[in-house]
Scaffold this active site. Structure first.
Site, PDB file in Angstrom:
ATOM      1  N   TRP A   3       0.849  -1.205   0.000  1.00  0.00           N
ATOM      2  CA  TRP A   3       0.000   0.000   0.000  1.00  0.00           C
ATOM      3  C   TRP A   3       0.885   1.257   0.000  1.00  0.00           C
ATOM      4  O   TRP A   3       0.548   2.263  -0.625  1.00  0.00           O
ATOM      5  CB  TRP A   3      -0.885  -0.013   1.260  1.00  0.00           C
ATOM      6  CG  TRP A   3      -1.733   1.216   1.417  1.00  0.00           C
ATOM      7  CD1 TRP A   3      -3.001   1.400   0.942  1.00  0.00           C
ATOM      8  CD2 TRP A   3      -1.387   2.421   2.114  1.00  0.00           C
ATOM      9  NE1 TRP A   3      -3.455   2.648   1.278  1.00  0.00           N
ATOM     10  CE2 TRP A   3      -2.485   3.294   2.007  1.00  0.00           C
ATOM     11  CE3 TRP A   3      -0.262   2.849   2.810  1.00  0.00           C
ATOM     12  CZ2 TRP A   3      -2.504   4.565   2.567  1.00  0.00           C
ATOM     13  CZ3 TRP A   3      -0.270   4.120   3.368  1.00  0.00           C
ATOM     14  CH2 TRP A   3      -1.376   4.963   3.246  1.00  0.00           C
ATOM     15  N   HIS A   4       2.028   1.161   0.669  1.00  0.00           N
ATOM     16  CA  HIS A   4       2.902   2.335   0.754  1.00  0.00           C
ATOM     17  C   HIS A   4       3.557   2.682  -0.571  1.00  0.00           C
ATOM     18  O   HIS A   4       3.924   3.837  -0.797  1.00  0.00           O
ATOM     19  CB  HIS A   4       3.986   2.121   1.820  1.00  0.00           C
ATOM     20  CG  HIS A   4       3.466   2.272   3.207  1.00  0.00           C
ATOM     21  ND1 HIS A   4       2.863   1.252   3.883  1.00  0.00           N
ATOM     22  CD2 HIS A   4       3.438   3.347   4.044  1.00  0.00           C
ATOM     23  CE1 HIS A   4       2.491   1.677   5.075  1.00  0.00           C
ATOM     24  NE2 HIS A   4       2.820   2.945   5.208  1.00  0.00           N
ATOM     25  N   GLY A   5       3.721   1.712  -1.420  1.00  0.00           N
ATOM     26  CA  GLY A   5       4.318   2.024  -2.711  1.00  0.00           C
ATOM     27  C   GLY A   5       4.583   0.794  -3.519  1.00  0.00           C
ATOM     28  O   GLY A   5       4.769  -0.297  -2.978  1.00  0.00           O
TER      29      GLY A   5
ATOM     30  N   PHE B 111       2.325   8.406  -0.880  1.00  0.00           N
ATOM     31  CA  PHE B 111       1.591   7.132  -0.861  1.00  0.00           C
ATOM     32  C   PHE B 111       0.131   7.353  -1.203  1.00  0.00           C
ATOM     33  O   PHE B 111      -0.673   6.521  -1.164  1.00  0.00           O
ATOM     34  CB  PHE B 111       1.738   6.465   0.520  1.00  0.00           C
ATOM     35  CG  PHE B 111       3.179   6.407   0.972  1.00  0.00           C
ATOM     36  CD1 PHE B 111       4.173   6.033   0.083  1.00  0.00           C
ATOM     37  CD2 PHE B 111       3.536   6.754   2.251  1.00  0.00           C
ATOM     38  CE1 PHE B 111       5.498   5.997   0.478  1.00  0.00           C
ATOM     39  CE2 PHE B 111       4.856   6.712   2.660  1.00  0.00           C
ATOM     40  CZ  PHE B 111       5.847   6.335   1.768  1.00  0.00           C
TER      41      PHE B 111
END
Lengths: 307, 484
Positions: B324-326, B484
């Site tokens: 989800w962060h990247g 993000f």
């Protein structure tokens, strides 16, 4: 709601007032910096506006690498060394120089290598340091942006380590002619190697950036170059040399004549020790006299004064 | 528009005055103003992506009616449509290039050369946050926890309320929508609490996080020439930089929302005082971890289907959280490291030891055991942050390797290298301040003395004003979580 707005307004007023009071105290204590000494050099030029003179232009390779004092002594012509710090760029103050020249003045133009590819190079952090420690710069060179920026720069808390205690790069680092002398008599630290990026030359646009090229007698002089740097970029330097010859520029000597061993550089690849500077300046003087760029009368006058 | 920018300092008071003076009479005016303000806030960055935001909002609003249908089949269809829509948006803008590159690498490994199309588009700010808002809304309807909302403006405010639009906290429909549906009444205590939170958040971001960033960037960019002590200092510095950057943002968001009469979910509860990794995840980016827990971990069976499935679910949730962060392997690795740290606690049934109060809640200081637990957890988290900070995993491994290899080389380098000690100058006062206020992350009252509180606030304000003047002619630094 009104109560909150009142309190917030009072809080902001108090914070801003204290901020500016602290600033005022702080500004008054702020010493001038190495970069800000450049303003004083420009003032030397201004003070000699109407005299016939030789002006040395370049970055720190000129400040460290040529002695205007010696030239003035030997040639009997007022000589001003404007070389200070290449990261301040060479373009910002050109119109100021132009305004303070007479038609008989001679320019010795010795830009660092990157200027041949990027004549308009300026490092924002160096300018910031200059205008922060000496807000007069913007006014002196007539740059309204710097006048505005110096206002903001001067109300900031210190962002830089003050160079008041630095041995070499301090405010009082130059003599009456503008030569950097703070390193004279100190043991050299040995040079760092610098990189030369072989970007395409912009010689055709030099006249736009440096107006004195078309109005005054300008002599090109190559910067002091370390042997290793010369070996790595020999062909590129030869191209610059050739292009200058094609443009019929007055060259004092060749690039190779300015190649020096590491032992004669003080701390940076462009900064000569004081002894080597003297020898280099003597070579320049003899060229200027032998080639007739400086007329012999000045020299004779000077010789008789020596006797 | 960034919270730490001049436009926001103009925008906020204007919206605040209009909100409480002009649109105060009716709920619909309040909400309409918030919607317009939120779109201006987002459109300031990119009006093109504002269209994407509005479209995404409209689709989830419409899907909500389908998901709320009495027919379970129809509801399920619209639920999947909404999931496909939201993940599709994320997939195109955030993950497409990553997958295209992975497929290319995989095919090349078996000798097939492909030339996938690589999209040259910017990642829309806040995309991971507002798509998750939309999904939480349809999930709650599907689970029968709420009815679809009929007023579009109210729903749009829920998705794009400007304090939380670009970096959270990720709100839940059940928590925020009822507040949007009720008229807000000005409360002096709530607003002044909000201002205190904003000041503290701004201080953490502008002074501590941005101050640490200079040293941390210097250390990470030149890591190959530095000693173990300096590298460790850089890693610790980054732990605090990202904490102050993100929790600072969250506090400004919470504080701003309070000015308009809203209470948002807490996002940070002093995570570095955690005694184990499980507690850390109950205190770090709380709104995201609880989102994944409620909408992914529990639907997968949570820990109720036996140990094997609990382990599987734990890994899924941490890997997805990392992803989800990247769209990069380093974030997945970061998630995997945390999963590995969580696993022993899960297997030994010790993952719910510290669920209630913060460490030493009724004492001034922690005991030795608690101190060692906190230090151990912090060391683990800091190790994992190295993989978060360095996008190239090989470089991250090399960074860790040098900490071990150079362990005895110039151990005091960080003392004389400018910047090494700076990390300590920033973090020691921060740890003390956090420890002081640790019992309630939403109420910033440093001391019982009013004058002293004012003095502290003014000192913080002076530092912030100075930074604004310093960077007046430059772009303000962005928040890390905007990526993000």
């Amino acid at each position: 709601m009104k109560n909150l707005l009142k309190k917030v307004s009072f809080f902001l007023l108090l914070s801003f007032t204290l901020f500016f009071v602290l600033k005022y105290i702080f500004i008054n204590r702020e010493p001038k910096s190495f970069n800000s000494a450049f303003v004083d050099k420009l003032k030397i030029l201004q003070a000699n506006k109407n005299k016939k003179k030789i002006v040395l232009i370049g970055g720190s390779s000129v400040g460290f690498g040529l002695s205007a004092e010696l030239m003035e002594q030997k040639l009997g012509i007022t000589t001003i060394n404007l070389g200070h710090n290449a990261t301040l760029g060479l373009v910002d103050f050109q119109s100021f120089i132009e305004k303070n020249l007479t038609k008989d003045d001679i320019i010795v133009f010795s830009p660092e290598w990157h200027i041949y590819a990027h004549p308009d190079f300026v490092d924002a952090a160096s300018i910031d340091n200059l205008i922060r420690h000496n807000p007069e710069y913007g006014r002196l060179i007539g740059n309204p942006n710097y006048i505005v920026e110096s206002y903001f720069a001067s109300i900031r808390f210190s962002q830089y380590v003050h160079d008041g205690n630095e041995i070499i790069y301090r405010y009082h680092c130059y003599n009456a002619n503008g030569d950097i002398i703070s390193h004279c008599g100190l043991k050299p630290k040995g040079p760092k190697y610098y990189s030369v990026y072989e970007d395409p030359m912009q010689l055709n646009s030099f006249a736009n950036y440096f107006p004195f090229l078309s109005t005054n007698k300008t002599v090109y002089f190559f910067p002091p170059t370390q042997t290793r740097v010369y070996q790595e970029h020999k062909n590129y330097f030869a191209q610059i040399e050739k292009a200058l010859v094609n443009q019929r520029s007055i060259l004092v000597d060749n690039v190779v004549d300015n190649v020096y061993p590491d032992s004669v550089f003080f701390d940076e690849g462009y900064h000569l020790t004081c002894d080597t500077r003297t020898q280099r300046t003597e070579k320049l003087i003899s060229y200027l006299t032998n080639s007739g760029v400086v007329n012999n009368r000045s020299l004779t006058k000077n010789k008789s004064a020596d006797q | 528009m960034l919270f730490n920018s001049i436009p926001f300092l103009v925008f906020l008071p204007v919206v605040f005055i209009l909100y409480w003076y002009l649109s105060n009479k009716k709920l619909k005016y309040q909400n309409l103003l918030l919607l317009i303000a939120s779109y201006v806030f987002y459109g300031w960055w990119s009006w093109k992506f504002l269209i994407l935001l509005a479209l995404s909002t409209l689709l989830d609003y419409l899907y909500g009616f389908g998901v709320g249908s009495k027919s379970r089949k129809k509801a399920r269809f619209f639920l999947w449509l909404s999931i496909a829509n939201n993940l599709g948006i994320l997939g195109v803008f955030k993950y497409y290039n990553f997958f295209a590159e992975q497929f290319q690498t995989a095919f090349e490994a078996i000798g097939i050369h492909t030339h996938p199309i690589i999209l040259q588009i910017a990642l829309p700010v806040g995309i991971s946050f507002y798509t998750f808002h939309g999904m939480s809304y349809v999930f709650d309807i599907f689970r029968g926890e709420r009815r679809p909302i009929t007023n579009f403006v109210e729903y749009a405010v829920f998705v794009c309320f400007f304090p939380l639009l670009v970096a959270g906290p990720i709100e839940r429909a059940n928590h925020l929508l009822p507040q949007i549906q009720n008229k807000r009444v000005f409360s002096y205590s709530q607003a002044s609490e909000g201002l205190r939170l904003m000041l503290w958040g701004m201080f953490k971001k502008v002074i501590i996080a941005d101050g640490l960033a200079i040293t941390v960037n210097d250390i990470f960019n030149n890591y190959s020439t530095l000693s173990a002590g300096t590298l460790i200092m850089g890693a610790i510095g980054f732990s605090f930089q990202i904490y102050c950057d993100f929790s600072g943002y969250s506090e400004i968001a919470l504080g701003t929302a309070k000015l308009f009469g809203f209470e948002l979910l807490s996002n940070f509860k002093f995570p570095y005082f955690s005694r184990d990794i499980a507690e850390f995840w109950r205190r770090w980016h709380v709104s995201l971890s609880s989102w994944f827990k409620d909408y992914l971990y529990i639907p997968l069976g949570g820990s109720k289907l036996g140990k094997a499935k609990a382990v599987r679910n734990t890994f899924i949730i941490f890997l997805v959280s990392g992803f989800w962060h990247g769209a990069s392997w380093n974030f997945i690795t970061w998630g995997a490291i945390h999963a590995a740290g969580f696993l022993p606690l899960l297997l030994l049934n010790r993952n719910r030891q510290h669920t209630k109060e913060i460490v030493a809640f009724d004492r001034k200081l922690p005991n030795m055991k608690e101190l060692m637990q906190m230090l151990g957890t912090f060391a683990f988290v800091t190790f994992a942050w190295i993989f978060f900070r360095i996008h190239d995993i090989k470089v991250a491994i090399d960074f860790c390797k040098r900490i071990i290899v150079n362990a005895f080389h110039d151990p005091l380098q960080f003392v004389h290298k400018p910047g090494g000690l700076m990390v300590l100058y920033y973090i020691i006062p921060l740890i003390l301040a956090d420890w002081w206020i640790r019992r309630n992350e939403r109420v910033i009252r440093p001391t019982p003395y009013r004058i002293l509180n004012w003095a502290i606030a003014i000192v913080m304000a002076i530092f912030i004003i100075n930074t604004f003047f310093t960077y007046l002619d430059k772009q303000p630094s962005s928040f890390i979580y905007f990526e993000f």
